[in-house]
Design an enzyme around this catalytic site. Structure first.
Site, PDB file in Angstrom:
ATOM      1  CG  ASP A  15      43.755  41.665  41.096  1.00 24.61           C
ATOM      2  OD1 ASP A  15      44.294  41.022  42.008  1.00 24.61           O
ATOM      3  OD2 ASP A  15      43.003  41.614  40.304  1.00 24.61           O
ATOM      4  CE  LYS A  18      43.999  44.264  48.478  1.00 26.90           C
ATOM      5  NZ  LYS A  18      43.637  44.367  46.953  1.00 26.90           N
ATOM      6  N   GLY A  44      45.325  37.487  46.437  1.00 32.50           N
ATOM      7  CA  GLY A  44      46.805  37.019  46.188  1.00 32.50           C
ATOM      8  C   GLY A  44      47.476  38.312  46.154  1.00 32.50           C
ATOM      9  CG  HIS A  45      47.664  40.508  49.242  1.00 35.45           C
ATOM     10  ND1 HIS A  45      47.635  40.754  50.446  1.00 35.45           N
ATOM     11  CD2 HIS A  45      47.007  40.533  48.382  1.00 35.45           C
ATOM     12  CE1 HIS A  45      46.432  41.521  50.592  1.00 35.45           C
ATOM     13  NE2 HIS A  45      45.801  41.204  49.280  1.00 35.45           N
ATOM     14  CB  THR A 127      38.980  32.924  43.060  1.00 40.58           C
ATOM     15  OG1 THR A 127      38.433  32.713  44.488  1.00 40.58           O
ATOM     16  CG2 THR A 127      39.123  34.596  42.902  1.00 40.58           C
ATOM     17  CD  GLN A 228      39.118  39.485  48.596  1.00 43.97           C
ATOM     18  OE1 GLN A 228      38.373  39.554  49.599  1.00 43.97           O
ATOM     19  NE2 GLN A 228      40.019  38.551  48.359  1.00 43.97           N
ATOM     20  N   PRO A 340      43.313  36.625  32.614  1.00 44.78           N
ATOM     21  CG  PRO A 340      42.380  36.652  30.475  1.00 44.78           C
ATOM     22  CD  PRO A 340      42.507  35.660  31.541  1.00 44.78           C
ATOM     23  CG  LEU A 368      52.819  57.029  37.708  1.00 47.46           C
ATOM     24  CD1 LEU A 368      51.446  57.553  37.361  1.00 47.46           C
ATOM     25  CD2 LEU A 368      53.574  58.306  38.438  1.00 47.46           C
TER      26      LEU A 368
HETATM   27  P1  IMP Z   1      35.097  35.246  45.158  1.00 50.80           P
HETATM   28  O1  IMP Z   1      35.585  36.084  45.932  1.00 50.80           O
HETATM   29  O2  IMP Z   1      36.104  33.980  44.726  1.00 50.80           O
HETATM   30  O3  IMP Z   1      33.836  34.771  45.585  1.00 50.80           O
HETATM   31  O4  IMP Z   1      34.884  35.892  43.785  1.00 50.80           O
HETATM   32  C1  IMP Z   1      33.925  37.013  43.568  1.00 50.80           C
HETATM   33  C2  IMP Z   1      34.531  37.951  42.682  1.00 50.80           C
HETATM   34  O5  IMP Z   1      35.724  38.741  43.348  1.00 50.80           O
HETATM   35  C3  IMP Z   1      35.091  37.639  41.356  1.00 50.80           C
HETATM   36  O6  IMP Z   1      35.005  38.401  40.224  1.00 50.80           O
HETATM   37  C4  IMP Z   1      36.668  37.516  41.710  1.00 50.80           C
HETATM   38  O7  IMP Z   1      37.244  37.553  40.592  1.00 50.80           O
HETATM   39  C5  IMP Z   1      36.811  38.680  42.489  1.00 50.80           C
HETATM   40  N1  IMP Z   1      37.939  38.629  43.531  1.00 50.80           N
HETATM   41  C6  IMP Z   1      37.892  37.925  44.605  1.00 50.80           C
HETATM   42  N2  IMP Z   1      38.942  38.110  45.235  1.00 50.80           N
HETATM   43  C7  IMP Z   1      39.901  38.915  44.470  1.00 50.80           C
HETATM   44  C8  IMP Z   1      40.841  39.673  44.597  1.00 50.80           C
HETATM   45  O8  IMP Z   1      41.930  39.415  45.519  1.00 50.80           O
HETATM   46  N3  IMP Z   1      41.568  40.368  43.676  1.00 50.80           N
HETATM   47  C9  IMP Z   1      40.712  40.616  42.447  1.00 50.80           C
HETATM   48  N4  IMP Z   1      39.501  40.134  42.408  1.00 50.80           N
HETATM   49  C10 IMP Z   1      39.012  39.319  43.443  1.00 50.80           C
END
Ligand code: IMP
Length: 459
Positions: A15, A18, A44-45, A127, A228, A340, A368
């Protein structure tokens, strides 16, 4: 002259913004190909244009530009049902996916993966998009790949696909009933649903390894869009509170099947820290348990604002309220899950780990403007553990609670105003950027001061 190829890597916990940076680089018009190489619909972009927001999950951010070729490479775990929905959503906004291509080697997220993630992923705060279980089956050599459903000629291989679904589903149902106490799944319904999705995507399936090699040979310039953040990398993140893929340059090699070393390796760093889900977060503001309880918003609900009294509490040094301030001003709620996000001060130790992992040679600093109006800003420059100072991110996450962040304090500013160049920023903001650059050890090339494309200052 050929435009240098670029890797975009999240340099924190995800987050970082990107999507906006990718869009900005593609918009310059001289990047030909955008490739997603890791993760899946967990990403999620969000891209903000004049006509509104475009949240993208699986589809590369270059899709908003007609001429750009967009590739979902082999390292992505692809949920075809989700992808079809995303294609259809874009169609309703007149965005065509004619230039979207999908790897025949990408593993598919099957309904059992989503069900298992929902049943088991809670302890890690995943997620629930089936990401971990799909990568597990990839390593366990039980996965079903796009090429099992669609053949070399772009036709649906019904016989082979049905057989694979029936075989794997029988195994999974056994596990579902005996171990997880879940309802068994109906393989025939799954086949039907997937075949309907295959009808939509079958013309897009390619050997993307060969395709990328060809495009490189033609001198095309690439943007490799990492999903990620580096601290969620399966090996180098806060294991086990991580995602299940390699994030950054390593993931780019694995996912594209090509020996690429993009000339520009740009890390995206948010001006403060955030993290979603469980797991350690050394420079966090406020206790996660309280945030989970008190900071939820209903889906589609309006974001909280701080009252003047609450702002006073934040400014008087109450970490919970300062975290809530950043969450409210930065709209830090997950694009994929609506959760959140936990907020904290910027952690240079974490960013430097990302720099090392991907050989980052440029930084884009985002959001910023969210720091406007905070008179004193903290930045975590090291940790202290057992009386010693360290700047290496620890492997033993179970000790991380005892790693205390060492902060440097910098002057804040009132407002960034409508600066259109770096030089027009308030002196304190310029100093903040320059100090970060010094601590990170990599030049900051882009400073983003708002969600719109135009709010980006190049240096
Ligand atoms: P998973 O990728 O759904 O298996 O989640 C594993 C961890 O990575 C969790 O803490 C998610 O919240 C975090 N995570 C996965 N994808 C994202 C992303 O695109 N942004 C922020 N956190 C992510």
């Amino acid at each position: 002259m050929k435009r240098p190829s670029v890797l975009i890597a999240g340099a924190q916990f995800g987050d970082e913004g990107k999507g906006k940076i990718v869009d900005l680089l593609v918009q310059k018009g001289d990047l030909d190909v955008v490739v997603r190489f890791n993760g899946g619909a967990n990403a999620g972009h969000t891209i903000v244009l004049d006509d509104g927001k475009y949240p993208l999950h699986l589809i590369p951010s270059g899709i908003l530009h007609k001429e750009t070729i967009n590739i979902i490479a082999a390292g992505v775990v692809l949920d075809p049902l989700f992808l079809v929905k995303e294609i259809e959503n874009l169609k309703t906004r007149n965005i065509s996916c004619d230039n979207l291509f999908i790897s025949d080697r990408a593993h598919m997220v099957m309904p059992w993966h989503r069900a298992l993630d929902a049943a088991q992923g809670g302890r890690l705060g995943t997620t629930a998009k089936g990401i971990g279980p799909t990568y597990e089956d990839r390593a366990g050599r039980r996965g079903i790949r796009v090429g099992d459903m669609i053949d070399e000629n772009g036709q649906i291989d019904l016989e082979h696909f049905s057989q694979r679904v029936r075989e794997v589903c029988a195994e999974k149902n056994n596990l579902f009933q005996k171990v997880h106490n879940l309802e068994p799944l109906d393989p025939e319904a799954i086949i039907k649903e997937f075949v309907a999705a295959a009808e939509v995507i079958k013309g897009k399936v390619r050997d993307t390894g060969a395709m990328i090699a060809d495009l490189i040979g033609q001198g095309k310039s690439f943007l490799y869009e990492g999903a990620q953040g580096s601290l969620l990398d399966v090996d180098w993140g806060t294991y086990p509170y991580v995602t299940s893929s390699s994030v950054g340059l390593a993931g780019c090699y694995v996912g594209t099947g090509n020996c690429v070393l993009p000339e520009v390796r740009m890390g995206v760093v948010k001006a403060y820290g955030t993290r979603v889900g469980e797991g350690h977060f050394p420079a966090e503001l406020g206790a996660y348990e309280r945030i989970k309880e008190q900071d939820k918003v209903a889906p589609g609900g309006s974001l909280p604002h701080l009252t003047p009294e609450e702002q006073q509490q934040a400014l008087a040094g109450d970490d919970y309220w300062m975290g809530r301030w950043l969450r409210a001003v930065g709209a830090e709620y997950g694009t994929t899950t609506g959760r959140p996000r936990r907020c904290g001060w910027l952690d240079i130790v974490a960013v430097r780990q990302a720099v090392r992992m991907s050989g980052l040679n440029q930084i884009a600093l985002t959001k910023l403007d969210v720091l406007d109006g905070i008179p004193k800003l903290k930045v975590c420059v090291a940790y202290e553990y057992q009386g010693k100072r360290t700047t290496d991110f620890p492997a033993r996450i179970h000790h991380l609670h005892d790693y205390k962040p060492v902060f440097e304090e910098l002057e804040g500013w009132d407002t960034l105003g409508k600066a259109t160049s770096f030089d027009e920023l308030p002196e304190q903001a310029k100093t903040y950027v320059k100090k970060l650059e010094e601590w990170i050890g990599v030049p900051i090339k882009i400073v983003s001061v708002g969600s719109h494309r135009a709010s980006s200052l190049w240096r």
